[in-house]
Design an enzyme around this catalytic site. Structure first.
Site, mmCIF file in Angstrom:
data_model
loop_
_atom_site.group_PDB
_atom_site.id
_atom_site.type_symbol
_atom_site.label_atom_id
_atom_site.label_comp_id
_atom_site.label_asym_id
_atom_site.label_seq_id
_atom_site.Cartn_x
_atom_site.Cartn_y
_atom_site.Cartn_z
ATOM 1 N N HIS A 17 0.883 -1.332 0.047
ATOM 2 C CA HIS A 17 0.278 -0.086 0.035
ATOM 3 C C HIS A 17 0.859 1.180 0.049
ATOM 4 C CE1 HIS A 17 -3.288 -2.540 2.127
ATOM 5 N NE2 HIS A 17 -3.708 -2.277 1.003
ATOM 6 N N LYS A 41 -15.519 -7.113 5.069
ATOM 7 C CA LYS A 41 -14.465 -7.838 5.397
ATOM 8 C C LYS A 41 -14.379 -7.782 7.080
ATOM 9 C CE LYS A 41 -11.704 -7.257 1.246
ATOM 10 N NZ LYS A 41 -10.488 -6.878 0.707
ATOM 11 N N ARG A 95 -1.892 -6.180 -8.193
ATOM 12 C CA ARG A 95 -0.803 -7.109 -7.737
ATOM 13 C C ARG A 95 -0.629 -8.144 -8.737
ATOM 14 N NH1 ARG A 95 -2.930 -8.044 -1.637
ATOM 15 N NH2 ARG A 95 -4.789 -8.298 -3.133
ATOM 16 N N SER A 133 -2.980 -7.676 3.132
ATOM 17 C CA SER A 133 -3.318 -7.658 4.608
ATOM 18 C C SER A 133 -3.724 -8.933 5.199
ATOM 19 C CB SER A 133 -4.406 -6.580 4.534
ATOM 20 O OG SER A 133 -3.884 -5.319 4.123
HETATM 21 O O1 PNS Z 1 -8.577 -2.810 0.312
HETATM 22 P P1 PNS Z 1 -9.697 -3.310 -0.305
HETATM 23 O O2 PNS Z 1 -10.688 -4.071 1.003
HETATM 24 O O3 PNS Z 1 -9.460 -4.254 -1.305
HETATM 25 O O4 PNS Z 1 -10.686 -2.023 -0.624
HETATM 26 C C1 PNS Z 1 -11.934 -2.449 -1.295
HETATM 27 C C2 PNS Z 1 -12.681 -1.107 -1.283
HETATM 28 C C3 PNS Z 1 -12.740 -0.186 0.134
HETATM 29 C C4 PNS Z 1 -12.165 -0.178 -2.131
HETATM 30 C C5 PNS Z 1 -14.097 -1.183 -1.696
HETATM 31 O O5 PNS Z 1 -14.673 -2.295 -1.017
HETATM 32 C C6 PNS Z 1 -14.976 -0.111 -1.583
HETATM 33 O O6 PNS Z 1 -14.941 0.822 -2.597
HETATM 34 N N1 PNS Z 1 -16.031 -0.102 -0.828
HETATM 35 C C7 PNS Z 1 -17.104 1.186 -0.420
HETATM 36 C C8 PNS Z 1 -18.583 0.543 -1.174
HETATM 37 C C9 PNS Z 1 -18.356 0.778 -2.486
HETATM 38 O O7 PNS Z 1 -18.324 2.004 -3.091
HETATM 39 N N2 PNS Z 1 -18.795 -0.341 -3.183
HETATM 40 C C10 PNS Z 1 -19.088 -0.352 -4.465
HETATM 41 C C11 PNS Z 1 -17.679 -0.792 -5.351
HETATM 42 S S1 PNS Z 1 -18.287 -1.323 -6.951
#
Ligand code: PNS
Length: 161
Positions: A17, A41, A95, A133
């Site tokens: 990150h 999660k 990644r 993570s």
């Molecule tokens: O680090 P991560 O867990 O891969 O991040 C995922 C994240 C937070 C970017 C994604 O889950 C997200 O954007 N969540 C917020 C809710 C949202 O906008 N959902 C629609 C995405 S299409």
């Protein structure tokens, strides 16, 4: 002003990150690391602790550039946060091919909800390509050494737990 957000769960923030942040920061006038509060999660670490660990990592590891990066929590849709902040870009790291499918889906859905917000991807550098993570949490919980995977601020928190 070119403002980008880098959203994620950051549970915990990894060197992968930080690498994305270090490379994205010079591309924009402002970069905000956006920490999702209520992730599906179910983060193992509270929001305040994740925010503090990220702030410390940015300040300690990335120097002047890191100190200019903003960190904030958010709930709800990433694109709504982008709109509220007036940010025109969402940064994500890739990644491996295994990341691609879900990232493509997210970028396309975000685009359909907010065409004015562009998603940009940075490819992980090879040394961080395997770090996640989830793996950091698993290795740390089993007593393994994660010092090559996470910043010092995370190591301090893991040792304090
Ligand atoms: O680090 P991560 O867990 O891969 O991040 C995922 C994240 C937070 C970017 C994604 O889950 C997200 O954007 N969540 C917020 C809710 C949202 O906008 N959902 C629609 C995405 S299409």
């Amino acid at each position: 002003m070119r403002h980008a957000i880098y959203p994620g769960t950051f549970d915990p923030i990894t060197l992968g990150h930080l690498d994305v942040i270090a490379r994205a920061a010079p591309m924009f006038d402002r970069l905000t690391v956006a920490v999702l509060v209520n992730s599906r999660k179910a983060p193992s670490t509270g929001t305040d602790q994740r925010l503090a660990t990220i702030r410390e990592a940015l300040d300690e590891e990335l120097g002047e550039a890191g100190r200019a990066v903003m960190v904030r929590a958010f709930e709800g849709l990433t694109v709504e946060l982008a709109r509220r902040l007036g940010a025109g870009w969402v940064v994500r790291g890739l990644r491996a091919v295994s990341d691609f499918e879900s990232e493509l889906q997210m970028a396309q859905l975000n685009r359909s909800m907010a065409p004015e917000v562009e998603t940009v991807f940075l490819m992980a550098t090879p040394e961080h390509g395997a770090v996640s993570s989830t793996m950091v949490r698993e290795i740390a919980s089993l007593g393994g050494d994660v010092s090559s995977m996470v910043p010092a601020s995370v190591l301090r928190r893991l040792r304090a737990d």
